[in-house]
Design an enzyme around this catalytic site. Structure first.
Site, PDB file in Angstrom:
ATOM      1  N   LYS A  46      14.603 -11.947 -10.393  1.00 37.01           N
ATOM      2  CA  LYS A  46      13.684 -10.952  -9.807  1.00 37.01           C
ATOM      3  C   LYS A  46      14.282 -10.400  -8.517  1.00 37.01           C
ATOM      4  O   LYS A  46      14.817 -11.165  -7.697  1.00 37.01           O
ATOM      5  CB  LYS A  46      12.328 -11.620  -9.529  1.00 37.01           C
ATOM      6  N   SER A  49       3.700  -9.216 -11.169  1.00 37.02           N
ATOM      7  CA  SER A  49       4.734  -8.431 -10.527  1.00 37.02           C
ATOM      8  C   SER A  49       6.135  -8.738 -11.039  1.00 37.02           C
ATOM      9  O   SER A  49       7.034  -7.935 -10.826  1.00 37.02           O
ATOM     10  CB  SER A  49       4.699  -8.634  -9.013  1.00 37.02           C
ATOM     11  N   SER A  51       1.973 -13.903 -10.846  1.00 36.70           N
ATOM     12  CA  SER A  51       3.046 -12.960 -11.160  1.00 36.70           C
ATOM     13  C   SER A  51       4.145 -13.507 -12.061  1.00 36.70           C
ATOM     14  O   SER A  51       5.079 -12.776 -12.411  1.00 36.70           O
ATOM     15  CB  SER A  51       3.675 -12.428  -9.868  1.00 36.70           C
TER      16      SER A  51
END
Lengths: 67, 483
Positions: free
Chosen positions: B95, B170, B194
């Site tokens: 990420k 997210s 997330s």
């Protein structure tokens, strides 16, 4: 939590932090309603020292309202 | 909703699974045995990234040359007969909020469009030490916050299961990369759901470890956001956790426990008789879509077929824990961004910057009240729910999200109320290990549906064992998007 007041109040205060537009202030005003509700709920739950949070006052539902 | 071949995706078996959808564990075994070249595997994923990323937007940055170099070093070491790590040659997506040395880390923000960190986050260091290859940086909601916009530094990712639908965030790009076969697995962060939410929406294991098990050293604000794996199987999640877990002395939140050996112990447990608690009043009070409830009931049926005892267990305080987590998130986000919001307001996304301001009116008392309520709910879960002397629940079960798609969570009203995260967020402030597992598919749009299991603090092993037992009784993990 401090009372943020109206979108105009928000804009006036926040302009010292960030160049926020009227539209930004209106969005933030809406969001702050959720923040304020959460902060108020937390304040209700925390009792006078030295008592601790009463688990029986905690809710059983997603909205925090058992009715 | 049934576990049959009419469901979406490729209903394959492990023997006919293409290389890019093979479990990470199997890829690693083949690389160590010399049956598979790490360079070949890395090039296979790079080829798929080049083919599909323009449509899916899973990655913001691809580290092609260095990924090939890392993979070549693994192949060279194996050809010399050297010992290699358990993730040797495994291409991972990271990420883009997790710092990577020498590789730009943007947080999907124009503010950090050119930021190249000088150090890896501790989690990335550990993955590299285990031999993993960082193939690129995965897309996300700007700063892991806000709602995605086309005007973001990188446009929003789309779900490989049905690219007409947005990837849930997210850690959206991480979910899209792992489920779409653009990487062997991915890591992301979970501050309110997330990892588990994209896990559910992409048909993956999204495993949030106990607070402190995986060090956050090198990361930004948000003390309740856990660095977590997104994988296609439970064994893959266990292997990733083996690499990620462990004490990091200069991280004040790192837990000084000894390594457990999660992957080796997955099949040790006999889950017959395990009591699984469902807080039905809480679950039913959410605006669940009918397909979510149908999949959840089938999930509970599978657990019962394994010999688990499923009981209704009222759990107080989950809504308040979500509120407390929301306040802490807001306070920390505002504190960290206040100065740069003043200086670089126009560099932030137009929704992100307003979301980041939500903490501006919070005071120390609000933050400490929230922490106190969070501690109370944590204590209740430990002493009343997971305690063998009381309810004796081995795991709590809930849907991962009330919604099948990200679309409802993107509506301004729903998003600001955090309803999409109503089941996940309570366990961030309480610190409990919690995972989303594949539990079915929507018949209307083909998107996966997740179910969530949560165990006592530091009981990450039992959580993996229960998820593994469930996985062995289903074939959801053998289905893959037709990309």
């Amino acid at each position: 939590m401090q009372d943020p007041g109206s979108p105009s109040d928000i804009m006036q205060r926040m302009m010292s932090t960030a160049p926020m537009s009227q539209s930004d202030a209106e969005q933030l005003h809406q969001l702050l309603a959720g923040v304020n509700a959460a902060a108020t709920r937390m304040a209700e739950l925390v009792p006078i020292f030295p008592a601790e949070v009463d688990p029986n006052l905690l809710s059983l539902t997603v909205d925090g309202n058992d009715d | 909703m049934s576990n049959n071949t009419d469901q979406p995706g490729t209903p394959g078996t492990e023997s006919d699974t293409p290389l890019h959808y093979l479990p990470l564990a199997e890829q690693a075994r083949r690389i160590r045995s010399g049956e598979l070249s790490a360079v070949v595997l890395t090039r296979a994923y790079l080829g798929r990234i080049h083919s599909h990323n323009p449509q899916l937007n899973s990655f913001i940055t691809i580290d092609e040359d260095r990924a090939i170099e890392q993979a070549q070093r693994v192949d060279d070491a194996i050809s010399r007969g050297e010992q290699v790590g358990p993730l040797a040659g495994i291409p991972l997506a990271v990420k883009d909020s997790i710092p990577t040395k020498g590789l730009r880390t943007t947080d999907n923000s124009n503010l950090l469009a050119d930021w190249v960190p000088e150090h890896d986050a501790a989690a990335v260091e550990k993955l590299r030490r285990a031999g993993a290859v960082v193939i690129g940086k995965a897309n996300l909601n700007e700063f892991g916050w806000s709602r995605p916009l086309e005007a973001d530094l990188a446009p929003p990712p789309w779900n490989p299961w049905n690219p007409r639908f947005a990837s849930v965030g997210s850690s959206s790009g991480s979910g899209a990369a792992a489920s779409g076969g653009l990487a062997s697995a991915a890591i992301g962060t979970d501050g309110g759901g997330s990892i588990r939410l994209p896990g559910g929406a992409h048909g993956l294991i999204g495993f949030k470890p106990t607070h402190g098990l995986v060090s956050r050293r090198g990361m930004d604000h948000n003390s309740h956001s856990e660095i977590s794996p997104l994988t296609r199987t439970v064994e893959d999640a266990a292997l990733m956790l083996d690499a990620l877990a462990g004490f990091v002395p200069d991280d004040d939140m790192s837990w000084p426990g000894a390594p457990v050996g999660y992957a080796d112990r997955l099949s040790e447990a006999d889950v017959r008789g395990w009591r699984i608690g469902v807080p039905w009043k809480f679950v039913r009070s959410a605006p669940n879509e009918p397909e979510v409830l149908a999949a959840f009931e089938e999930f509970l049926g599978t657990l019962e077929s394994l010999g688990c005892e499923v009981i209704d267990v009222p759990v107080r305080g989950l809504a308040e824990a979500r509120m407390a987590n929301f306040l802490v998130l807001n306070a920390e986000a505002y504190q960290r961004h206040a100065k740069s919001l003043g200086e670089y307001w126009d560099s932030y996304g137009e929704i992100t910057r307003v979301y980041l301001m939500q903490g501006a009116y919070l005071g120390a008392d609000d933050l400490l009240n929230a922490s106190e309520v969070g501690r109370t709910v944590r204590g209740l879960l430990e002493s009343e729910i997971f305690s063998a002397d009381k309810t004796g629940v081995r795991a709590l079960a809930m849907p991962t999200s009330p919604f099948v798609t990200a679309e409802r969570s993107r509506r301004p009203g729903e998003h600001s109320r955090g309803i999409n995260a109503c089941f996940t967020a309570p366990f961030n402030i309480t610190g409990h290990p919690s995972t989303s597992v594949p539990a079915g598919f929507s018949e209307s749009n083909g998107l996966p549906i997740g179910a969530m299991l949560t165990t006592a603090l530091h009981n990450d092993l039992e959580l993996l064992q229960l998820a593994h037992a469930h996985e062995q009784a289903t074939n959801w993990h053998l289905r893959h998007p037709e990309l």
